[in-house]
Design a protein around this motif. Structure first.
Motif, short mmCIF file in Angstrom:
data_model
loop_
_atom_site.label_atom_id
_atom_site.label_comp_id
_atom_site.label_asym_id
_atom_site.label_seq_id
_atom_site.Cartn_x
_atom_site.Cartn_y
_atom_site.Cartn_z
N THR A 115 0.83 -1.21 0.00
CA THR A 115 0.00 0.00 0.00
C THR A 115 0.86 1.25 0.00
O THR A 115 0.60 2.21 -0.74
CB THR A 115 -0.93 0.01 1.23
N VAL A 116 1.88 1.27 0.85
CA VAL A 116 2.78 2.43 0.91
C VAL A 116 3.47 2.64 -0.42
O VAL A 116 3.60 3.78 -0.90
CB VAL A 116 3.82 2.24 2.04
N ALA A 117 3.90 1.55 -1.06
CA ALA A 117 4.55 1.66 -2.37
C ALA A 117 3.60 2.24 -3.41
O ALA A 117 3.98 3.08 -4.23
CB ALA A 117 5.06 0.29 -2.81
N ALA A 118 2.34 1.80 -3.36
CA ALA A 118 1.34 2.30 -4.31
C ALA A 118 1.11 3.78 -4.10
O ALA A 118 0.98 4.55 -5.06
CB ALA A 118 0.03 1.52 -4.15
N LEU A 119 1.06 4.20 -2.83
CA LEU A 119 0.83 5.62 -2.54
C LEU A 119 2.01 6.46 -2.99
O LEU A 119 1.83 7.59 -3.46
CB LEU A 119 0.58 5.80 -1.04
N ARG A 120 3.21 5.94 -2.85
CA ARG A 120 4.38 6.69 -3.32
C ARG A 120 4.35 6.85 -4.83
O ARG A 120 4.73 7.89 -5.37
CB ARG A 120 5.66 5.98 -2.87
N ASP A 121 3.90 5.80 -5.52
CA ASP A 121 3.77 5.88 -6.98
C ASP A 121 2.74 6.94 -7.36
O ASP A 121 2.94 7.70 -8.31
CB ASP A 121 3.36 4.52 -7.56
N ILE A 122 1.63 6.96 -6.63
CA ILE A 122 0.58 7.95 -6.92
C ILE A 122 1.10 9.36 -6.67
O ILE A 122 0.87 10.27 -7.47
CB ILE A 122 -0.67 7.66 -6.07
N GLU A 123 1.80 9.54 -5.54
CA GLU A 123 2.35 10.86 -5.23
C GLU A 123 3.32 11.31 -6.33
O GLU A 123 3.30 12.47 -6.76
CB GLU A 123 3.06 10.84 -3.89
N ALA A 124 4.14 10.37 -6.80
CA ALA A 124 5.10 10.70 -7.85
C ALA A 124 4.38 11.10 -9.14
O ALA A 124 4.80 12.02 -9.85
CB ALA A 124 6.02 9.50 -8.12
N SER A 125 3.27 10.43 -9.43
CA SER A 125 2.53 10.76 -10.65
C SER A 125 1.87 12.14 -10.53
O SER A 125 1.75 12.87 -11.51
CB SER A 125 1.47 9.69 -10.95
N MET A 126 1.45 12.50 -9.29
CA MET A 126 0.90 13.83 -9.07
C MET A 126 1.97 14.89 -9.31
O MET A 126 1.73 15.92 -9.96
CB MET A 126 0.38 13.96 -7.64
N GLU A 127 3.16 14.65 -8.79
CA GLU A 127 4.25 15.62 -8.95
C GLU A 127 4.70 15.71 -10.40
O GLU A 127 5.04 16.79 -10.89
CB GLU A 127 5.41 15.23 -8.04
N GLU A 128 4.68 14.57 -11.09
CA GLU A 128 5.06 14.59 -12.51
C GLU A 128 4.08 15.42 -13.32
O GLU A 128 4.46 16.19 -14.20
CB GLU A 128 5.11 13.16 -13.05
N ASN A 129 2.79 15.29 -13.00
CA ASN A 129 1.79 16.11 -13.68
C ASN A 129 2.02 17.58 -13.39
O ASN A 129 1.94 18.43 -14.28
CB ASN A 129 0.38 15.69 -13.23
#
Length: 359
Positions: A78-92
């Motif tokens: 779950t933590v890994a998935a959230l980090r991926d989501i956060e990274a995608s937000m920052e990339e956008n």
């Protein structure tokens, strides 16, 4: 957030106690990144390119379709998935061209509402820290929040993000409609020729009389009566009509909603003046029908591109007759071939609707 991004407005930080789980910290950080990315897209005038954080949480099975948190036993995943989501937000967010930041009054108003949602989320976190406060592990002595506390806080994060995304959609409507002078999302006063139909000549001005339906009139008869009674209403100046559905802007959706309301169908669309919102809401409620073969009197008909809407008052074989507001600067009657492919679909009246229907 990435230091390379020049933010339109800085979103207040979200903080959690050190004893919060990595999962809660992860969703709080990702929520903040998502809100900041949405705000920057808003300021740049590109809200359609804002990241869809809530959908990502749903896709990762972190929340359900009602934005309620889903408990998990695989915390590392779950933590890994959230980090991926956060990274995608920052990339956008890094893709925002800050040189396009504009001074939009609607953007400023939206930001105020978004900031309020973020502060409310922080308030919920702070309240949980005060009461019930942390629990203490009897063996290690470490403090922690149990699932009974963290679950609702994760839900609060998703709810705040959903509020932000809805406010973004509303603001995006206003920004685009005004920035593009309405031409892109709602073509100025479309005529039947634009959609390939035929028009009954506008030979007389509006009668000025009020329509009073018979006591035994059905909902469909009322819809037809109220719509027909408005034939001949014409604009005075630009997009202004001296009728209750006037909004001093493109008014086809306002007219159609007004006809339904007068007939006893009072639907609280998320934006009654914007055709895509009406269609989207109708889809969500199960009232939308993309098959024009099912078009019938009383329906609202949405045209291709979702840039115009009218009221269906008759059906004859493969033809429908409509009455439309904001059609060539007036309320006009048209006839169309339903097989022309020029429609998104129809919205059927909700069965038995006599009072406001929440959307």
């Amino acid at each position: 957030m990435s230091p390379t991004v020049d933010h339109y407005r800085i979103i207040p930080s979200l903080t959690v106690p050190g004893y919060a789980s990595d999962t809660l910290k992860g969703i709080v950080n990702a929520t903040h990144a998502a809100v900041q990315a949405n705000v920057d897209r808003l300021g740049a005038g590109t809200p359609s390119r804002a990241p869809k954080f809530v959908k990502l949480l749903q896709d990762k099975n972190l929340i359900d379709d009602k934005n309620q948190s889903i408990a998990t036993t695989n915390h590392n995943e779950t933590v890994a998935a959230l980090r991926d989501i956060e990274a995608s937000m920052e990339e956008n967010d890094e893709g925002v061209d800050s040189s396009t930041y504009g001074t939009y009054s609607v953007a400023g108003d939206a930001y105020d509402d978004i900031e309020k949602a973020v502060k409310q989320l922080q308030g919920a976190i702070d309240d949980a820290a005060k009461a019930p406060g942390p629990s203490t592990d009897r063996i290690t002595g470490n403090q922690y929040w149990p699932e009974s506390v963290e679950g609702p806080l994760r839900t609060a994060c998703a709810s705040a993000a959903a509020t932000v995304e809805q406010r973004m959609r509303d603001a995006a409507t206003d920004i685009q409609r005004h920035a593009d002078h309405i031409n892109y999302y709602a073509p100025e006063n479309p005529t039947s020729g634009y959609y390939g139909g035929t028009t009954r000549a506008l030979t007389t001005a509006w009668s000025g009389h009020s329509y009073v339906p018979p006591a035994d009139a059905s909902t469909i008869e009322k819809i037809k009566g109220f719509a027909e009674n408005e034939l001949g209403v014409a604009e005075i100046g630009t997009n202004h009509v001296n009728r209750p559905y006037n909004i001093d802007d493109a008014w086809c959706a306002s007219f159609a909603t007004w006809v339904w309301k007068q007939s006893g169908i009072n639907v609280d669309w998320s934006n009654k003046n914007y055709v895509p919102s009406v269609w989207s809401d109708a889809v969500g409620k199960g009232w939308a029908d993309s098959s024009m073969a099912n078009a019938r009197p009383g329906d609202l008909v949405v045209f291709a591109g979702q840039n115009h809407i009218g009221v269906v008052v008759a059906r004859n074989g493969n033809s429908i007759t409509t009455i439309e507001g904001n059609s060539g600067d007036a309320v006009r009657q048209h006839t169309y071939d339903i097989s022309s492919g020029r429609f998104t679909g129809v919205v059927h009246p909700p069965a038995g609707s006599k009072t406001a229907v929440a959307v």
